[in-house]
Design a protein around this motif. Structure first.
Motif, mmCIF file in Angstrom:
data_model
loop_
_atom_site.group_PDB
_atom_site.id
_atom_site.type_symbol
_atom_site.label_atom_id
_atom_site.label_comp_id
_atom_site.label_asym_id
_atom_site.label_seq_id
_atom_site.Cartn_x
_atom_site.Cartn_y
_atom_site.Cartn_z
ATOM 1 N N ALA A 297 0.838 -1.202 0.000
ATOM 2 C CA ALA A 297 0.000 0.000 0.000
ATOM 3 C C ALA A 297 0.875 1.253 0.000
ATOM 4 C CB ALA A 297 -0.928 0.000 1.215
ATOM 5 N N ALA B 290 -4.418 -0.118 -6.088
ATOM 6 C CA ALA B 290 -4.619 0.630 -4.845
ATOM 7 C C ALA B 290 -5.992 0.309 -4.260
ATOM 8 C CB ALA B 290 -4.483 2.132 -5.107
ATOM 9 N N VAL C 176 -5.925 -3.227 -2.766
ATOM 10 C CA VAL C 176 -5.136 -3.283 -1.530
ATOM 11 C C VAL C 176 -5.884 -2.612 -0.389
ATOM 12 C CG1 VAL C 176 -3.051 -2.443 -0.402
ATOM 13 C CG2 VAL C 176 -2.906 -3.453 -2.674
ATOM 14 N N GLU C 177 -6.459 -1.451 -0.651
ATOM 15 C CA GLU C 177 -7.135 -0.719 0.426
ATOM 16 C C GLU C 177 -8.365 -1.477 0.904
ATOM 17 O OE1 GLU C 177 -5.944 1.467 2.211
ATOM 18 O OE2 GLU C 177 -4.154 1.593 0.934
ATOM 19 N N ARG D 74 -7.110 -4.427 2.862
ATOM 20 C CA ARG D 74 -6.549 -3.967 4.131
ATOM 21 C C ARG D 74 -7.652 -3.596 5.109
ATOM 22 N NH1 ARG D 74 -1.714 -0.105 5.071
ATOM 23 N NH2 ARG D 74 -3.053 1.503 4.221
#
Lengths: 111, 111
Positions: A78, B78, B81-82, B85
């Motif tokens: 990230a 992105a 991943v976000e 996460r």
DNA sequence: GAGATATTCACCCGTTTGGGTGAATGTTGC
DNA sequence: GCAACATTCACCCAAACGGGTGAATATCTC
């Protein structure tokens, strides 16, 4: 930097699915493998790749291997992505600003 | 989903370095290759991988091929991943909350 | 048109990868 | 102790990867 291992591990859809399965909580190798059409052996190999990347940790309890997630490599990814994205955006913004400035200039040239 | 191609492309340090080079602006294949100890031919292959992943676009001008970045695949990474996460964090937060709750309970049990 | 330049194409080579199978190891439970 | 279970180890195989070389193609420049 272990970005290499992490990104390579994440580049496989089976491995991403394994991570998703583990996000539901600790599980054994067999439990994870049950959801995939491939052999237990192949799943075991994928798990090892995820382990090498640091995304999965293993706790051996008797004959069972309990797997859990480790978020840190994902944090690294990230961070890299956001840094890179910010840098690219800055460039693109600068380019756009330049074009807008030229456009303004054109407008002034043509009253 | 093209996450597979994008992540695989990003998993190689040479290719990430090529992207970094291109973040400095449009460049020819030869210009990019100049910075690497490997052959022009190998760099050309890496560039094709980046193209297939959509991270690089090519504009042919005569005998020169001008390369630029395309941010969109990186945006997809992105986003993935976000999202991942956030999901993992939620789980970990829930676990922590549970542990804290049990801890509180213990405290009440021991006045 | 001839030579220089930019890039790719078509191969070769050793290593890794993703899948498979069957055997080995270690643990549990009767 | 023995059978069932969980997992890995040791292989096999075809495909892809990352690197290389040399030839082909296309363009520019004189």
């Amino acid at each position: 930097m272990s970005l290499d291992h992490t990104l390579a591990a994440l580049a496989d859809p089976t491995r991403r699915a394994i991570l998703q399965r583990l996000s539901g909580g600790e599980a054994r190798v067999t439990d994870v493998a049950a959801r995939f059409p491939i052999s237990l052996n192949s799943v075991s190999k994928h798990i090892r790749v995820l382990e090498r990347a640091g995304l999965v940790r293993r706790r051996v309890a008797g004959r069972e291997h309990l797997l859990t997630l480790d978020q840190r490599p994902l944090d690294e990814v990230a961070a890299w992505v956001e840094q890179t994205r910010a840098f690219w955006s800055k460039r693109l913004d600068a380019l756009e600003a330049l074009l807008v400035a030229e456009d303004d200039h054109d407008h002034k040239e043509q009253p």
